[in-house]
Design a protein around this motif. Structure first.
Motif, PDB file in Angstrom:
ATOM      1  N   GLU A  24      -8.416  -2.471 -81.047  1.00 16.03           N
ATOM      2  CA  GLU A  24      -8.953  -1.532 -82.137  1.00 16.03           C
ATOM      3  C   GLU A  24     -10.286  -2.066 -82.178  1.00 16.03           C
ATOM      4  N   ASP A  25     -11.492  -1.256 -82.478  1.00 14.99           N
ATOM      5  CA  ASP A  25     -12.725  -1.905 -82.550  1.00 14.99           C
ATOM      6  C   ASP A  25     -12.786  -2.872 -83.875  1.00 14.99           C
ATOM      7  N   LYS A  60     -14.849  -2.946 -86.126  1.00 12.07           N
ATOM      8  CA  LYS A  60     -15.197  -2.543 -87.559  1.00 12.07           C
ATOM      9  C   LYS A  60     -13.855  -2.052 -88.223  1.00 12.07           C
ATOM     10  N   SER A  61     -13.053  -1.581 -87.820  1.00 11.27           N
ATOM     11  CA  SER A  61     -11.624  -1.020 -88.134  1.00 11.27           C
ATOM     12  C   SER A  61     -10.754  -2.332 -88.448  1.00 11.27           C
ATOM     13  N   LYS A  83     -12.583  -3.729 -91.453  1.00 15.31           N
ATOM     14  CA  LYS A  83     -12.118  -2.937 -92.940  1.00 15.31           C
ATOM     15  C   LYS A  83     -10.760  -3.148 -93.301  1.00 15.31           C
ATOM     16  N   ASP A  84      -9.611  -3.111 -92.255  1.00 20.53           N
ATOM     17  CA  ASP A  84      -8.475  -3.511 -92.603  1.00 20.53           C
ATOM     18  C   ASP A  84      -7.986  -4.864 -93.229  1.00 20.53           C
TER      19      ASP A  84
END
Length: 172
Positions: A86-87, A89-90, A93-94
């Motif tokens: 996953e990048d 940023k994700s 965010k998570d």
């Protein structure tokens, strides 16, 4: 990187005799060379072994549920964070959403999950601009707390996480 993390973990745990490590494969998977036993392979496997060797079971979680949550975050570290599936940023965010009402990743005390996630996310946080860090205020709070926990940071430079704010008169 994993070898430096393991060396820092050894220091944090107060292990007197440093272990001998090597890496294998393109991904530089850490290997612990045991004199009298088979070699141990993988960051999480070796880290859990070191915690047990140091007789610090609380770092693996309290109770069955706590241990499962610690293992879940250790697996997340290896499968998502290290593999870059996953990048960033994700991932941030998570993690920011998860940390909304928590001080530590698992339970009410520092665990191996906090230490290894801190090591794994350090370079990401280091590269973020202040404005970006402010978007992930829960991650920033957790990160700053862990980096100031005695003995955890060792090989990593400190990161300024959030700037101090001056409050205007409307906030009084």
């Amino acid at each position: 990187m994993a070898l430096r993390e393991l060396a820092s973990l050894e220091k944090y745990l107060g292990l007197k005799k440093p272990n001998k490590y090597s890496t294998q494969g393109d991904k530089k998977v850490p290997v612990l060379q045991n004199n009298n036993a088979p070699s141990l392979v993988g960051l999480v496997t070796i880290a859990c072994h070191l915690v047990k060797e140091a007789n610090r079971p609380e770092l693996l979680g309290d109770g069955a549920e706590g241990r499962a949550v610690v293992q879940q975050w250790l697996e997340y570290r290896v499968t998502k964070l290290d593999s870059h599936i996953e990048d960033t940023k994700s991932i941030l965010k998570d993690l920011n959403l998860y940390m909304q009402d928590k001080v530590y990743l698992a339970g009410n005390q520092l665990t191996l999950a906090d230490i290894l996630m801190y090591y794994g996310i350090h370079s990401i946080i280091l590269d973020l601009a202040v404005q970006e860090k402010e978007q992930y205020v829960n991650v920033a709070r957790w990160f700053d707390h862990i980096q100031h926990h005695p003995g955890v940071r060792h090989h990593l430079p400190p990161v300024v996480v959030l700037r101090n704010r001056l409050y205007t008169s409307r906030h009084h």
